[in-house]
Design a protein around this motif. Structure first.
Motif, PDB file in Angstrom:
ATOM      1  N   ILE A  10       0.869  -1.176   0.000  1.00 26.09           N
ATOM      2  CA  ILE A  10       0.000   0.000   0.000  1.00 26.09           C
ATOM      3  C   ILE A  10       0.907   1.226   0.000  1.00 26.09           C
ATOM      4  O   ILE A  10       1.854   1.277   0.784  1.00 26.09           O
ATOM      5  N   ALA A  11       0.619   2.205  -0.831  1.00 28.59           N
ATOM      6  CA  ALA A  11       1.452   3.419  -0.832  1.00 28.59           C
ATOM      7  C   ALA A  11       1.133   4.237   0.419  1.00 28.59           C
ATOM      8  O   ALA A  11      -0.029   4.358   0.813  1.00 28.59           O
ATOM      9  N   VAL A  12       2.144   4.755   1.076  1.00 32.80           N
ATOM     10  CA  VAL A  12       1.909   5.589   2.263  1.00 32.80           C
ATOM     11  C   VAL A  12       2.620   6.925   2.077  1.00 32.80           C
ATOM     12  O   VAL A  12       3.514   7.057   1.255  1.00 32.80           O
ATOM     13  N   GLU A  13       2.206   7.887   2.900  1.00 32.47           N
ATOM     14  CA  GLU A  13       2.751   9.234   2.750  1.00 32.47           C
ATOM     15  C   GLU A  13       3.625   9.626   3.920  1.00 32.47           C
ATOM     16  O   GLU A  13       3.463   9.116   5.032  1.00 32.47           O
ATOM     17  N   CYS A  14       4.493  10.574   3.666  1.00 29.12           N
ATOM     18  CA  CYS A  14       5.305  11.176   4.725  1.00 29.12           C
ATOM     19  C   CYS A  14       4.371  11.918   5.686  1.00 29.12           C
ATOM     20  O   CYS A  14       3.491  12.658   5.248  1.00 29.12           O
ATOM     21  N   ILE A  15       4.549  11.674   6.989  1.00 28.36           N
ATOM     22  CA  ILE A  15       3.740  12.420   7.964  1.00 28.36           C
ATOM     23  C   ILE A  15       4.592  13.573   8.497  1.00 28.36           C
ATOM     24  O   ILE A  15       5.690  13.357   9.002  1.00 28.36           O
ATOM     25  N   ARG A  16       4.068  14.763   8.372  1.00 26.62           N
ATOM     26  CA  ARG A  16       4.834  15.963   8.713  1.00 26.62           C
ATOM     27  C   ARG A  16       4.458  16.507  10.089  1.00 26.62           C
ATOM     28  O   ARG A  16       3.320  16.390  10.520  1.00 26.62           O
ATOM     29  N   ARG A  17       5.417  17.098  10.764  1.00 30.11           N
ATOM     30  CA  ARG A  17       5.097  17.863  11.979  1.00 30.11           C
ATOM     31  C   ARG A  17       4.963  19.321  11.554  1.00 30.11           C
ATOM     32  O   ARG A  17       5.646  19.770  10.624  1.00 30.11           O
ATOM     33  N   PRO A  18       4.058  20.061  12.223  1.00 28.85           N
ATOM     34  CA  PRO A  18       3.796  21.434  11.772  1.00 28.85           C
ATOM     35  C   PRO A  18       5.054  22.299  11.833  1.00 28.85           C
ATOM     36  O   PRO A  18       5.816  22.226  12.797  1.00 28.85           O
ATOM     37  N   ALA A  19       5.251  23.136  10.800  1.00 29.31           N
ATOM     38  CA  ALA A  19       6.453  23.992  10.724  1.00 29.31           C
ATOM     39  C   ALA A  19       6.532  24.924  11.931  1.00 29.31           C
ATOM     40  O   ALA A  19       7.614  25.214  12.429  1.00 29.31           O
ATOM     41  N   LYS A  20       5.379  25.365  12.446  1.00 24.67           N
ATOM     42  CA  LYS A  20       5.415  26.309  13.569  1.00 24.67           C
ATOM     43  C   LYS A  20       6.009  25.661  14.833  1.00 24.67           C
ATOM     44  O   LYS A  20       6.409  26.358  15.753  1.00 24.67           O
ATOM     45  N   GLU A  21       6.061  24.325  14.850  1.00 24.62           N
ATOM     46  CA  GLU A  21       6.663  23.636  15.999  1.00 24.62           C
ATOM     47  C   GLU A  21       8.138  23.344  15.767  1.00 24.62           C
ATOM     48  O   GLU A  21       8.754  22.585  16.499  1.00 24.62           O
ATOM     49  N   SER A  22       8.698  23.907  14.719  1.00 24.32           N
ATOM     50  CA  SER A  22      10.104  23.646  14.417  1.00 24.32           C
ATOM     51  C   SER A  22      10.932  24.923  14.401  1.00 24.32           C
ATOM     52  O   SER A  22      11.869  25.056  13.637  1.00 24.32           O
ATOM     53  N   THR A  23      10.574  25.878  15.251  1.00 25.17           N
ATOM     54  CA  THR A  23      11.423  27.070  15.351  1.00 25.17           C
ATOM     55  C   THR A  23      12.739  26.653  15.996  1.00 25.17           C
ATOM     56  O   THR A  23      12.784  25.667  16.753  1.00 25.17           O
ATOM     57  N   PRO A  24      13.822  27.383  15.730  1.00 18.88           N
ATOM     58  CA  PRO A  24      15.117  26.985  16.296  1.00 18.88           C
ATOM     59  C   PRO A  24      15.063  26.831  17.819  1.00 18.88           C
ATOM     60  O   PRO A  24      15.652  25.899  18.373  1.00 18.88           O
ATOM     61  N   GLU A  25      14.316  27.696  18.497  1.00 16.41           N
ATOM     62  CA  GLU A  25      14.255  27.619  19.970  1.00 16.41           C
ATOM     63  C   GLU A  25      13.579  26.322  20.414  1.00 16.41           C
ATOM     64  O   GLU A  25      14.061  25.624  21.301  1.00 16.41           O
ATOM     65  N   ILE A  26      12.444  26.016  19.768  1.00 14.52           N
ATOM     66  CA  ILE A  26      11.721  24.789  20.143  1.00 14.52           C
ATOM     67  C   ILE A  26      12.597  23.573  19.857  1.00 14.52           C
ATOM     68  O   ILE A  26      12.733  22.668  20.677  1.00 14.52           O
ATOM     69  N   VAL A  27      13.211  23.559  18.694  1.00 12.86           N
ATOM     70  CA  VAL A  27      14.028  22.403  18.301  1.00 12.86           C
ATOM     71  C   VAL A  27      15.163  22.208  19.305  1.00 12.86           C
ATOM     72  O   VAL A  27      15.405  21.104  19.802  1.00 12.86           O
ATOM     73  N   GLU A  28      15.850  23.292  19.626  1.00 15.00           N
ATOM     74  CA  GLU A  28      16.986  23.216  20.555  1.00 15.00           C
ATOM     75  C   GLU A  28      16.537  22.645  21.905  1.00 15.00           C
ATOM     76  O   GLU A  28      17.172  21.756  22.470  1.00 15.00           O
ATOM     77  N   LYS A  29      15.411  23.130  22.395  1.00 16.13           N
ATOM     78  CA  LYS A  29      14.908  22.690  23.701  1.00 16.13           C
ATOM     79  C   LYS A  29      14.509  21.209  23.643  1.00 16.13           C
ATOM     80  O   LYS A  29      14.871  20.419  24.510  1.00 16.13           O
ATOM     81  N   LYS A  30      13.811  20.868  22.587  1.00 15.23           N
ATOM     82  CA  LYS A  30      13.280  19.500  22.527  1.00 15.23           C
ATOM     83  C   LYS A  30      14.380  18.458  22.352  1.00 15.23           C
ATOM     84  O   LYS A  30      14.310  17.381  22.932  1.00 15.23           O
ATOM     85  N   ILE A  31      15.379  18.764  21.560  1.00 20.40           N
ATOM     86  CA  ILE A  31      16.407  17.720  21.388  1.00 20.40           C
ATOM     87  C   ILE A  31      17.131  17.467  22.709  1.00 20.40           C
ATOM     88  O   ILE A  31      17.502  16.347  23.008  1.00 20.40           O
ATOM     89  N   GLU A  32      17.278  18.507  23.497  1.00 21.53           N
ATOM     90  CA  GLU A  32      17.930  18.324  24.809  1.00 21.53           C
ATOM     91  C   GLU A  32      17.049  17.487  25.732  1.00 21.53           C
ATOM     92  O   GLU A  32      17.530  16.659  26.484  1.00 21.53           O
TER      93      GLU A  32
END
Ligand code: BF8
Length: 646
Positions: A10-32
């Protein structure tokens, strides 16, 4: 319907996370917050910036999780339900089950599920030996002949017979142990007599493996038992059937077919992928297929094709327990553990992810759809929507492995080199500590280890095992606990994702003794080994059982009398619950870092954390803080030492 052509179901699609949740500040905090490992952090950051959804994002979407489910007081067992026990006048399900029964029934179901997963894997391996012995599969051979013969002796098989006849009779004897009532499982007799006596007296001695699991499923049906302690007793018995049965067979017969691991050095973390190679990751649990991929990827004609496609060669990397199997036996580099599985794809450098079964995120094809990666499923038990299915049998596995490697070669031109990010610092790890390898390192017996424990240079041994769970910062539980324990002169042995976590943190290098206490440093230093030993995959927790049984037999005591303790700091799976339960059932107390779904019944909590001690001389604790968990384990080890007057 089998499919060996590799068609996408069955063909499936890439599931995306919203761009607004990927600001540099959010990303930095979350990876830590999300991971301890530097290579995982780097690639997780890429995943978030690429807008690719991961397990951590899905957990956040589930929060807050249902408190009835998470405390075990919800039930979907029958169509009078579903029920939740909400307190007040709603303290029983429609059938009349109270919280104790609901929690105990749910727990037994988990234990049976875990035992079934390991043991069915074990059966697949034994069936492969049977087909090999009967000449029905030319893909495999007997690699560890000495182990075949010693197992045959253990099972009362005439070792003077031709080798393949011995292998056939051993396979049949083991397969019999799944369903045929024989009194008890053969390999359970490896336990010291005192431990066996407890199992007999308390009705815990496992009979057939399938029998215990089927009986568990019978017991959890509505309207069978309603005396909650019985569910837990049976849970211990079914788990022991896994540890001393299905899992032990998986380990022993994999050693017969592929070799018993010995000490070697390899590399770990996401940096083992290679930018200029065709990368294939091997994920799951059963080495039956992955060993064939290793063989296929080394074929000169396939290496030439890889070069013709513009790559420098074919690079195989492991993931989770299939990876551990290959790392232990072949030194195949290990890309990561459970929470790294999506990140391997996110590097953008993975041509094919081959999976067999267990611990495989159903959404991996969706992750793969965000890049050029193809997910290849191989087990008839474990097809995944969006996967390319190449069904494997012992008869066709090598041919299928060649096709899968070819698929990876064909997919290499689809890689977008601009989207590739591979961390640049793989970590060295010394691995391969089977019981046999440990004995060899010690000069032929475990006596020097026992002597070091008796002399107090090593205060005791701790098994840190199990998974990652996104509820716990990735790897932090394993690494934090191991560091605390080695400081206190406790030798740590590990399996599964725990071992990969510590390998990534550098704790499986001989120089890690710098972080160990004086006695442990002296012992490991003189042997040139790390203070944290990799004993294999999750079914290889059977190796830990064998190690402890051997030590106890050598010391002339029961397993529960030794200064030995277990922990599963980041566990998530039913298999881990089963492992922890067979450790406890064997007399090895266990600290869990994640609360099982039992808090809805204070009686069940008490039974597991206190009353079990009176039955099997071992118990559970739940402690998420690695420092506090280490303190509990240390106290336990010291109390066992005092009881033995050492
Ligand atoms: O069997 S440790 S996450 S990969 S269940 Fe799974 Fe847990 Fe890892 Fe291996 Ni074990």
């Amino acid at each position: 319907m089998a499919n060996d052509g590799g068609m996408e179901i069955i063909a499936v699609e890439c599931i995306r996370r919203p761009a607004k949740e990927s600001t540099p500040e959010i990303v930095e905090k979350k990876i830590e917050e999300r991971t301890l490992d530097a290579s995982s952090k780097l690639v997780l950051q890429k995943a978030m910036l690429d807008g690719v959804e991961t397990v951590w994002d899905r957990l956040e979407k589930q929060l807050p999780q249902c408190k009835f489910c998470s405390t075990g007081v919800s039930c979907q067992r029958c169509s009078m339900g579903p029920c939740r026990l909400m307190g007040g006048d709603r303290t029983r399900g429609v059938c009349g089950a109270d919280a104790d029964l609901m929690v105990a029934r749910n727990l037994l179901e988990h234990l049976a599920t875990g035992a079934a997963a390991h043991s069915d894997h074990g059966r697949d391996v034994v069936e492969t030996l049977l087909k090999t012995a009967r000449g029905e599969s030319s893909n495999y051979s007997i690699v560890d002949k000495a182990k075949l013969m010693s197992l045959a002796k253990e099972y009362g098989i005439d070792t003077a017979l031709p080798e393949m006849k011995v292998a056939e009779l051993l396979s049949l004897a083991m397969l019999d142990e799944f369903g045929t009532l024989k009194g008890s499982l053969q390999m359970a007799k490896r336990a010291p007599k005192g431990t066996m006596d407890i199992w007999v007296q308390k009705g815990l001695l496992p009979r057939g493996i399938d029998r215990e699991i089927v009986e568990a499923m019978h017991r959890v049906h509505m309207g069978v038992g309603a005396y909650y302690p019985d569910f837990l007793t049976h849970g211990v018995r079914a788990s022991l059937g896994d540890g001393w049965g299905g899992s032990m067979m998986a380990t022993e017969i994999s050693d017969v077919l592929f070799g018993t691991p010995d000490i070697k050095t390899s590399k770990v973390n996401l940096g083992v992928l290679k930018a200029d190679h065709i990368n294939i990751s091997l994920h799951g649990h059963n080495p039956i297929l992955s060993e064939m991929i290793v063989k296929a990827a080394a074929l000169p004609e396939l290496v030439s094709k890889a070069k013709a496609a513009g790559a420098k060669g074919i690079n195989l990397v492991g993931l989770c327990c299939t990876g551990n199997e290959l790392l232990m036996r072949k030194g195949v580099p290990q890309a990561g553990n459970h929470l790294d599985q999506e990140l391997v794809i996110t590097t953008g450098a993975l041509e094919v992810m081959v999976v067999d079964y267990q611990c495989i995120f159903p959404s991996l094809p969706n992750t793969a759809a965000c890049y050029h990666t193809k997910v290849v499923t191989t087990s008839p038990k474990a097809r995944i929507s969006g996967g390319h299915h190449y069904e494997i049998t012992p008869e066709n596995s090598f041919d299928q492995a060649k096709k899968i490697v070819q698929l990876a070669i064909d997919n290499y031109p689809n890689r977008d080199q601009n989207r590739v990010l591979i961390p640049d610092k793989p970590v060295e790890a010394m691995v391969g500590f089977s019981v046999e390898a440990v004995k060899k390192a010690l000069g032929g017996s475990l006596k020097p280890l026992l002597d070091a424990v008796l002399a107090g240079k090593i205060r005791g041994c701790a098994g840190i095992v199990g998974c990652n769970n996104p509820k716990v910062k990735h790897d932090s539980g394993h690494v934090g606990l191991a560091r605390e324990l080695i400081k206190r002169d406790v030798l740590v042995v590990e399996t599964g994702c725990a071992s990969i976590a510590c390998a990534k943190a550098g704790l499986m290098q001989p120089k890690a003794i710098e972080g160990a206490g004086k006695g442990l440093k002296e012992v490991c230093g003189s042997l040139g080994i790390p203070p944290v030993l990799h004993m294999g995959s999750c079914v290889d927790n059977a190796r830990i059982l064998n190690l402890v049984a051997d030590l106890a037999n050598l010391a002339g005591v029961r397993m529960d009398q030794l200064p030995v303790v277990g922990a599963a700091p980041e566990w998530y799976s039913s298999k881990a619950e089963t492992i922890a339960t067979y450790f406890v059932g064997s007399g090895i107390s266990v600290v869990l870092g994640v609360m099982p779904r039992i808090e809805g019944s204070p009686n069940v909590v008490k039974l597991l954390t206190q009353d079990l001690e009176g039955v099997v001389n071992a118990r559970f604790w739940v402690e998420p803080d690695p420092r506090k968990a280490a303190a509990i384990m240390w106290d336990h080890i010291e109390s066992k030492r005092r009881a033995l007057s050492i």
